[in-house]
Design an enzyme around this catalytic site. Structure first.
Site, PDB file in Angstrom:
ATOM      1  N   CYS A  73       0.858  -1.182   0.000  1.00 10.24           N
ATOM      2  CA  CYS A  73       0.000   0.000   0.000  1.00 10.24           C
ATOM      3  C   CYS A  73       0.898   1.237   0.000  1.00 10.24           C
ATOM      4  O   CYS A  73       1.730   1.397   0.907  1.00 10.24           O
ATOM      5  CB  CYS A  73      -0.859  -0.027   1.265  1.00 10.24           C
ATOM      6  SG  CYS A  73      -1.895   1.432   1.484  1.00 10.24           S
ATOM      7  N   CYS A 184      -1.212   3.652  -6.571  1.00  5.26           N
ATOM      8  CA  CYS A 184      -2.043   3.042  -5.525  1.00  5.26           C
ATOM      9  C   CYS A 184      -2.233   1.598  -5.952  1.00  5.26           C
ATOM     10  O   CYS A 184      -2.491   1.323  -7.139  1.00  5.26           O
ATOM     11  CB  CYS A 184      -3.392   3.762  -5.451  1.00  5.26           C
ATOM     12  SG  CYS A 184      -4.652   2.880  -4.492  1.00  5.26           S
TER      13      CYS A 184
END
Ligand code: DGL
Length: 263
Positions: A73, A184
Site C-alpha cells: 500500500c 495506488c
C-alpha cells in the site's frame, strides 16, 4: 525460519495486485494477507491513524511468526514505513511508493502523470521523491477519491466507474503526459478500463513487480528464501470475511481461508 510466512497488508483488496507478483516471483513462499477493509480508504485518513494501523499490523504479523513484512500500500508506506523500520530494525520490511524514478527515465514527452490517493500525494515522502527524481520532468498529480471504494465493491467495469476514472485521466492526457504512474495498489485492477480510454503509446507503470524483486533481494541477503512447498495463502479482513472470500476470484486469487481480523 526459511519456511516461515511473509506478512502482506493493505487497506483492502489493492494489495492483492502485489500479492500476485510475489506469488509469480517467489512461488515457494507461504503468504499471509490482511485487508484492513474496515478502515478503508486509507487515502482519506490522517497519517497518525495510518501509522497506528501499521503498528497493529506489524504486531499481528510478528505474532504469526512472519519472517518479513510487505506494505502492499503506497499510502501506508508514506505514512508508516519509517516508524516500522525504526521499531523493527532487524526485520526485512518492504514498502512501496509511486514509480517516479522509472517514469522520469521512460518519458519522451517530458510529462508524467501520477494517479494516487490524496494521502500519498500530500505526503512529505512523495514531495521528497519528486525533488530527488523528477527535477527534469513535469509531473501532473491527480488524486482519485472514490476509485478505491468502487474497486472494493468488486466493480471493475461499471459506467459509474468509467465516468469517475475518465474525469481523473482527462487532465493528464490534456497536459501531454505519455507515462502514467499507478501510485495506488488498487489501480492495476483498472488497467483494462484505463487502456480503453488512453492512446496505445501511453505507458502505465506500477510497482508490484519491483516490490516482489526487492522482497526477493532482502530474503536472499539473509538466507531466508523458502525451499517450498508453500502453504495456501491465509487471508484476514477487518470487514466481512464472507464478502472478502467472494471477491477474491474476481481479483485473480483462488478462494482461500478468510478469517476475521478484529485488532
Ligand atoms: N491501496 C492503497 C495504496 O496503495 C490505498 C487505498 C486506500 O485509500 O485505502 O495507496
Amino acid at each position: 525460519m526459511r519456511e516461515a510466512p511473509i506478512g502482506v497488508f493493505d487497506s483492502g483488496v489493492g494489495g492483492l495486485s502485489v500479492l500476485a507478483e510475489i506469488q509469480r516471483l517467489l512461488p515457494n513462499e507461504s503468504l499471509l494477507y490482511v485487508a484492513d477493509c474496515g478502515h478503508i480508504p486509507y487515502g482519506e485518513k490522517t497519517p497518525e491513524f495510518i501509522r497506528q494501523r501499521c503498528s497493529v499490523m506489524a504486531g499481528f504479523f510478528r505474532e504469526q511468526g512472519a519472517k518479513a513484512l510487505v506494505l502492499a500500500c503506497n499510502t501506508a508506506t508514506v505514512a508508516g514505513v519509517a516508524d516500522l523500520r525504526r521499531d523493527f530494525p532487524d526485520w526485512p520490511i518492504v514498502g512501496m511508493e509511486p514509480a517516479v524514478k522509472p517514469a522520469a527515465a521512460a518519458t519522451r514527452s517530458g510529462v508524467v502523470g501520477v494517479l494516487a490517493t490524496t494521502g500519498t500525494l500530500q505526503s512529505a515522502k512523495f514531495a521528497a521523491l519528486l525533488d530527488r527524481f523528477a527535477t527534469d520532468v513535469r509531473v501532473i498529480t491527480q488524486p482519485c477519491p472514490g476509485l478505491v471504494e468502487l474497486i472494493e465493491s468488486g466493480d471493475l467495469h461499471s459506467a459509474e466507474l468509467r465516468q469517475l476514472l475518465q474525469g481523473y485521466v482527462e487532465p493528464l492526457l490534456a497536459s501531454g503526459c505519455d507515462t502514467i504512474i499507478l501510485g495506488c495498489t488498487h489501480y492495476p485492477f483498472l488497467k483494462p478500463m484505463l487502456k480503453s480510454m488512453i492512446p496505445a503509446d501511453i505507458s502505465l507503470i506500477d510497482t508490484g513487480a519491483a516490490v516482489a524483486r526487492q522482497l526477493q533481494r532482502l530474503l536472499a541477503e539473509r538466507d531466508l528464501l523458502a525451499g517450498g512447498p508453500n502453504q495456501p495463502v491465509r487471508f484476514w479482513t477487518s470487514a466481512d470475511p464472507a464478502y472478502f472470500k467472494n471477491i477474491l476470484p474476481l481479483l485473480g486469487q483462488s478462494a482461500g481461508e478468510v478469517q476475521n481480523f478484529s485488532l
